[in-house]
Write an enzyme that holds these catalytic residues in place. Structure first.
Site, PDB file in Angstrom:
ATOM      1  N   GLN A  61       7.020  -8.376  -9.486  1.00  0.00           N
ATOM      2  CA  GLN A  61       6.705  -7.121 -10.168  1.00  0.00           C
ATOM      3  C   GLN A  61       7.621  -6.812 -11.347  1.00  0.00           C
ATOM      4  O   GLN A  61       7.502  -5.756 -11.967  1.00  0.00           O
ATOM      5  CB  GLN A  61       6.751  -5.963  -9.164  1.00  0.00           C
ATOM      6  CG  GLN A  61       5.681  -6.060  -8.093  1.00  0.00           C
ATOM      7  CD  GLN A  61       5.790  -4.974  -7.035  1.00  0.00           C
ATOM      8  OE1 GLN A  61       6.670  -4.117  -7.083  1.00  0.00           O
ATOM      9  NE2 GLN A  61       4.895  -5.004  -6.063  1.00  0.00           N
TER      10      GLN A  61
ATOM     11  N   HIS B  80       9.226  -3.350  -6.678  1.00  0.00           N
ATOM     12  CA  HIS B  80       9.465  -1.900  -6.746  1.00  0.00           C
ATOM     13  C   HIS B  80      10.548  -1.507  -7.754  1.00  0.00           C
ATOM     14  O   HIS B  80      11.552  -0.902  -7.408  1.00  0.00           O
ATOM     15  CB  HIS B  80       9.827  -1.357  -5.359  1.00  0.00           C
ATOM     16  CG  HIS B  80       8.709  -1.397  -4.375  1.00  0.00           C
ATOM     17  ND1 HIS B  80       8.715  -0.671  -3.201  1.00  0.00           N
ATOM     18  CD2 HIS B  80       7.543  -2.085  -4.372  1.00  0.00           C
ATOM     19  CE1 HIS B  80       7.604  -0.909  -2.528  1.00  0.00           C
ATOM     20  NE2 HIS B  80       6.876  -1.769  -3.223  1.00  0.00           N
TER      21      HIS B  80
ATOM     22  N   GLU C 112       0.680   8.643  -4.156  1.00  0.00           N
ATOM     23  CA  GLU C 112       0.914  10.060  -4.424  1.00  0.00           C
ATOM     24  C   GLU C 112       0.881  10.409  -5.907  1.00  0.00           C
ATOM     25  O   GLU C 112       1.272   9.605  -6.761  1.00  0.00           O
ATOM     26  CB  GLU C 112       2.295  10.480  -3.890  1.00  0.00           C
ATOM     27  CG  GLU C 112       2.448  10.396  -2.391  1.00  0.00           C
ATOM     28  CD  GLU C 112       3.797  10.897  -1.907  1.00  0.00           C
ATOM     29  OE1 GLU C 112       4.002  10.908  -0.686  1.00  0.00           O
ATOM     30  OE2 GLU C 112       4.641  11.283  -2.754  1.00  0.00           O
TER      31      GLU C 112
ATOM     32  N   TYR D 172       2.613  -2.047   6.269  1.00  0.00           N
ATOM     33  CA  TYR D 172       1.515  -2.991   6.109  1.00  0.00           C
ATOM     34  C   TYR D 172       1.128  -3.625   7.444  1.00  0.00           C
ATOM     35  O   TYR D 172      -0.014  -4.048   7.641  1.00  0.00           O
ATOM     36  CB  TYR D 172       1.886  -4.068   5.086  1.00  0.00           C
ATOM     37  CG  TYR D 172       2.073  -3.509   3.700  1.00  0.00           C
ATOM     38  CD1 TYR D 172       1.004  -2.941   3.010  1.00  0.00           C
ATOM     39  CD2 TYR D 172       3.314  -3.530   3.076  1.00  0.00           C
ATOM     40  CE1 TYR D 172       1.167  -2.414   1.744  1.00  0.00           C
ATOM     41  CE2 TYR D 172       3.488  -3.009   1.804  1.00  0.00           C
ATOM     42  CZ  TYR D 172       2.410  -2.456   1.152  1.00  0.00           C
ATOM     43  OH  TYR D 172       2.577  -1.926  -0.119  1.00  0.00           O
TER      44      TYR D 172
END
Length: 409
Positions: free
Chosen positions: A121, A185, A281, A302
């Site tokens: 990521q 993240h 969110e 998960y």
């Protein structure tokens, strides 16, 4: 270029509501009301804290609009912003910038940015132009930086050269510590607030070792920080009573916040963050507030196990304005301030990755009152969306496309 068919109007009841601004009343019609757009089963049996916090009624835009693919020649674009002349400046995850004209002409890679760790990521992430870009040509961006001990979410600045071939004087001005070997993240969005300071979102780096640091006021992980153009803590940041609390912190308790947007009517900052299995969110940021991760969440691991005590509310922790279960994986977002599509006035547009569409949220008095899914038939992971100098929306996808979305002529 390729045109999409205008969204077909469905027959249903129309309604009128006030716009999301608390500062002024604007009569607007969000479109045709439908059933909620999410029809799949949730991952949990968790109940929302208030009506409309999830699975709100759907709305459909009545004004005919179209989406044109301007180019599909980008390489993993992550962020997009409009230059004053209407061209688009794009970050590519691999570590370079590109400039794209509205006719689809893509520049050569712009060099000069510090090296990125583009694994998983990571990479060259969100960007913002200096409010005085027209005169100083300064750019600020977020990237994943390999350092001793792992990787950081870092912020850099530099000047776009006059020939637009390189970034001059690139300098790292902020690092969210501690570093960790995780390549997940990072967060990575950045904007200027109404006071001229930088607001940056950082992720908690995903692994169980760092997850609790989202609640730590002595760590830069899982936070929104507010800094000056030189990377120093901004004046007026909230004061925390914890010894060693970082002075740059603005809010905390975030998981992987990949969306930031400034409400143009009142200057409030809104944030989108990825939940785990359920629990994506949308949050309205209030200085000094705790947004709960990982203590409270509407998602689960998960594996299917609950997270922590499996609670969704706790005193002293903020509730999201809206959440999704199952997830849509919200990424870059923007408020629409154009006037070509009246239903979209002051609506929030969010790129959805796993959802493979653009989310449109109609908002009234800081509450979501309608949701629409745009461009779902394109089967693209929408990474970022912004409003151009011409008032149209522009969106980039992981597959290398840049779209223009606007009223049909």
């Amino acid at each position: 270029m390729r045109n999409l068919k205008p969204i077909t109007m469905l027959s249903s009841l129309l309604f009128t509501f006030l716009s999301c601004s608390n500062d002024k009343d604007v009569d607007t019609n969000p479109g045709t009301v439908t059933n909620p757009v999410e029809g799949n089963a949730a991952n949990t049996t968790y109940k929302p804290a208030f009506a409309g916090q999830t699975r709100i009624n759907g709305v459909i835009t009545n004004t005919p609009y179209e989406a044109n693919v301007i180019t599909s020649a980008l390489t993993a674009p992550w962020g997009v912003k409009s230059l004053p002349d209407g061209r688009l400046l794009v970050t590519q995850k691999t570590g370079t910038f590109r400039i794209v004209t509205t006719a689809g002409v893509v520049s050569a890679p712009i060099t000069g940015a510090p090296a990125v760790n583009s694994a998983d990521q990571g990479g060259l992430l969100g960007l913002v132009l200096d409010p005085e870009f027209a005169s100083n040509r300064m750019i600020y961006w977020v990237f994943s930086e390999a350092v001793g001990g792992g990787n950081n979410t870092a912020v850099a600045k530099g000047k776009l050269s006059a020939d637009e071939k390189t970034i001059e004087g690139a300098t790292v001005i902020y690092r969210a510590t501690p570093a960790n070997a995780s390549t997940l993240h990072y967060g990575g969005r950045i904007l200027f607030d109404k006071t001229g300071n930088l607001v940056v979102s950082t992720g908690e780096r995903s692994v169980l070792q760092t997850r609790p640091l989202a609640q730590s006021l002595t760590s830069g992980l899982g936070k929104v920080v507010r800094i000056t153009k030189d990377g120093q803590p901004a004046t007026g940041n909230p004061a925390f009573s914890v010894t060693g609390a970082l002075p740059e912190l603005y809010t905390y308790g975030h998981r992987n916040p990949q969306g930031l947007a400034l409400n143009p009517n009142n200057g409030e900052i809104w944030l989108a963050e990825h939940g785990p299995r359920g629990g994506d969110e949308i949050n309205r940021l209030k200085a000094g507030s705790n947004y709960g991760w990982p203590t409270i969440t509407y998602g689960i691991e998960y594996s299917g196990e609950k997270i922590g005590a499996g609670i969704q509310q706790q005193e002293g922790m903020e509730q999201p304005v809206y959440y999704w279960d199952p997830v849509v994986s919200p990424s870059g977002m923007t408020f629409y301030t154009g006037n070509r599509v009246p239903e979209w006035q002051n609506n929030l547009f969010i790129g959805a990755l796993s959802g493979m569409h653009i989310v449109r949220l109609a908002i009234e008095n800081n509450k979501v009152v309608g949701e629409e899914r745009l461009l779902a038939s394109e089967n693209q992971r929408f990474r970022d969306v912004t409003q151009g100098a011409d008032g149209a929306l522009y969106a980039v996808t992981d597959g290398g496309r840049l779209y223009k979305i606007d009223k049909k002529p």
